[in-house]
Scaffold this motif. Structure first.
Motif, PDB file in Angstrom:
ATOM      1  N   PRO A 105      -4.303   5.799  -8.220  1.00  0.00           N
ATOM      2  CA  PRO A 105      -3.458   4.533  -8.389  1.00  0.00           C
ATOM      3  C   PRO A 105      -4.295   3.535  -7.856  1.00  0.00           C
ATOM      4  CG  PRO A 105      -2.491   6.433  -7.073  1.00  0.00           C
ATOM      5  CD  PRO A 105      -3.796   6.896  -7.542  1.00  0.00           C
ATOM      6  N   THR A 145       1.746   2.710  -4.551  1.00  0.00           N
ATOM      7  CA  THR A 145       0.688   3.896  -4.823  1.00  0.00           C
ATOM      8  C   THR A 145       1.492   5.162  -5.099  1.00  0.00           C
ATOM      9  OG1 THR A 145       0.614   3.681  -2.602  1.00  0.00           O
ATOM     10  CG2 THR A 145      -1.279   2.854  -3.864  1.00  0.00           C
ATOM     11  N   ALA A 192       0.866  -1.203   0.030  1.00  0.00           N
ATOM     12  CA  ALA A 192       0.102  -0.072  -0.035  1.00  0.00           C
ATOM     13  C   ALA A 192       0.711   1.172   0.101  1.00  0.00           C
ATOM     14  CB  ALA A 192      -1.043   0.115   1.284  1.00  0.00           C
ATOM     15  N   ALA A 239       1.794   7.184  -8.559  1.00  0.00           N
ATOM     16  CA  ALA A 239       1.281   8.579  -8.811  1.00  0.00           C
ATOM     17  C   ALA A 239       2.325   9.358  -9.421  1.00  0.00           C
ATOM     18  CB  ALA A 239       0.807   9.185  -7.541  1.00  0.00           C
ATOM     19  N   ARG A 241     -16.095  -2.533  -0.760  1.00  0.00           N
ATOM     20  CA  ARG A 241     -17.000  -2.531   0.444  1.00  0.00           C
ATOM     21  C   ARG A 241     -17.801  -3.801   0.331  1.00  0.00           C
ATOM     22  NH1 ARG A 241     -13.559   0.733   1.215  1.00  0.00           N
ATOM     23  NH2 ARG A 241     -13.749   2.694   2.348  1.00  0.00           N
ATOM     24  N   GLU A 263       5.038  13.476   0.542  1.00  0.00           N
ATOM     25  CA  GLU A 263       6.321  12.913  -0.016  1.00  0.00           C
ATOM     26  C   GLU A 263       5.994  13.160  -1.609  1.00  0.00           C
ATOM     27  OE1 GLU A 263       7.130   8.607   0.346  1.00  0.00           O
ATOM     28  OE2 GLU A 263       5.061   8.195   0.429  1.00  0.00           O
ATOM     29  N   LEU A 264       4.642  12.908  -2.037  1.00  0.00           N
ATOM     30  CA  LEU A 264       4.401  12.906  -3.537  1.00  0.00           C
ATOM     31  C   LEU A 264       4.819  14.143  -4.205  1.00  0.00           C
ATOM     32  CD1 LEU A 264       3.490  11.535  -6.154  1.00  0.00           C
ATOM     33  CD2 LEU A 264       1.048  11.824  -5.352  1.00  0.00           C
ATOM     34  N   GLY A 311      -2.188   6.488   5.106  1.00  0.00           N
ATOM     35  CA  GLY A 311      -1.044   7.014   4.724  1.00  0.00           C
ATOM     36  C   GLY A 311      -1.171   8.286   4.157  1.00  0.00           C
TER      37      GLY A 311
END
Ligand code: HEM
Length: 311
Positions: free
Chosen positions: A162, A102, A98, A106, A168, A253-254, A246
């Motif tokens: 991503p 991702t 995860a 991105a 669900r 960070e992205l 996250g």
């Protein structure tokens, strides 16, 4: 970052980690008849269970190796260091997948969009040059002062979430609009389609970060749209109790990584055949199926320095 090791090289462990993450995201996105048709629930018709067990075993042993190495280092530093549970648990594997693929994906899509939309790239570089300058590297604390960069991140999530589907399971019968959802139903929300829906977004196939800077609804929902799970048109991190934990890390960070890449470099692209692309050639934007919306071909680029803030 998760394991405090460098995984950017091409040595055995880095390559193994990349291959495994890719295999996991591929297999999770496949349609498994045994999950859907009760009659086949114990039959591995498509061989997914066998493949999954194999991936799981290799994943376990890779993580176990990384964790043991870390333990040894820690024990050397602190003689009483001890791991409570010897087995790699599912949470560790979930986090590894995860948290890594991702954000990396991105960044890859965003860079590809910027290469294909030079005017957007130049505008973003102009913003960074003005706010940060060329003599120091952009850092996280600059992000609030870079609204155009933030709009690029949102626009990229709109076209390339991503994780394209949210899943669900209903725990009781319920009614959503005109639909009756029986207890135990699996529900999928296709965020990839919502991001490209002309009923929600004007000119949806155009990469147009400006739509997130406009207060008016002329190009879609506009400036008030955020990615935190309250605006259902744009849910790159999901929503509710099972939304992505996250998000705060990723939203630091992205943009910082992407901004550093375009602050310091221009990018020349090499096509899947290995030939350097000319001025007006566009990067191929095809996707391949899977749990994550991966690019069909890795983006291979040659960085050309535009400034050296680290020197
Ligand atoms: C661009 C980066 C990221 C994107 C787009 C993303 C997206 C998502 C999405 C859509 C979900 C499912 C949410 C839902 O069902 O409502 C999810 C779950 C999750 N994410 Fe992220 N994520 C990113 C980065 C991260 C990072 C950096 C971490 C960890 C440090 C992380 C950890 C997790 C975990 C553990 C879950 C499972 C939560 C649960 O099942 O309750 N993600 N993520």
């Amino acid at each position: 970052m998760m394991f405090s090791i460098k995984c950017s090289g091409t040595d055995g462990q880095a390559e193994e980690a990349r291959t495994l993450v890719r295999e996991v995201t591929e297999i999770f996105g496949q349609f498994n008849i045994s999950d859907i048709i009760w009659l086949f629930k114990n039959v591995d018709l498509q061989g997914f269970r066998r493949r999954f067990m194999d991936i799981n075993k290799r994943y376990d042993s890779l993580l176990e190796k990384i964790i043991s190495n870390r333990e040894m280092v820690r024990k050397e530093k602190k003689k009483n260091g001890r791991r409570i549970n010897g087995d790699v648990d599912d949470d560790e594997e979930d986090f590894m997948t995860a948290a890594t693929v991702t954000t990396a994906m991105a960044a890859e899509w965003a860079l590809a969009e910027l290469i294909n939309n030079r005017n957007v790239l130049e505008k973003a570089q102009g913003e960074i040059d003005q706010v940060v300058g060329k003599s120091r590297l952009i850092q996280e604390s600059d992000l609030p002062n870079l609204p155009y960069l933030q709009a690029i991140i949102k626009e990229n999530f709109r076209l390339h979430p991503p994780i394209p589907m949210l899943a669900r399971k209903s725990i009781e019968d319920c009614q959503i609009g005109k639909y009756t959802i029986p207890e135990g139903s699996l529900l999928f929300v296709n965020r990839w389609s919502i991001g490209r829906d002309p009923k929600v977004w004007n000119n949806p196939m155009k990469f147009n970060p400006e739509r997130f800077l406009k207060p008016k609804e002329s190009d879609g929902p506009g400036i008030n749209i955020d990615v935190k799970g309250f605006n259902y048109q744009l849910l790159p991190f999901g929503t509710g109790r099972r939304g992505c934990p996250g998000i705060n890390l990723a939203m630091q960070e992205l943009p910082t990584t992407l901004a550093a890449m375009i602050q310091c470099f221009n990018w020349k692209v090499v096509n899947p055949e290995g030939v350097e692309m000319k001025g007006n050639d566009l990067v191929d934007m095809s996707e391949r199926p899977g749990l994550t919306a991966c690019r069909a071909h890795d983006l291979v680029c040659v960085p050309v320095a535009r400034c050296s803030p680290m020197s």
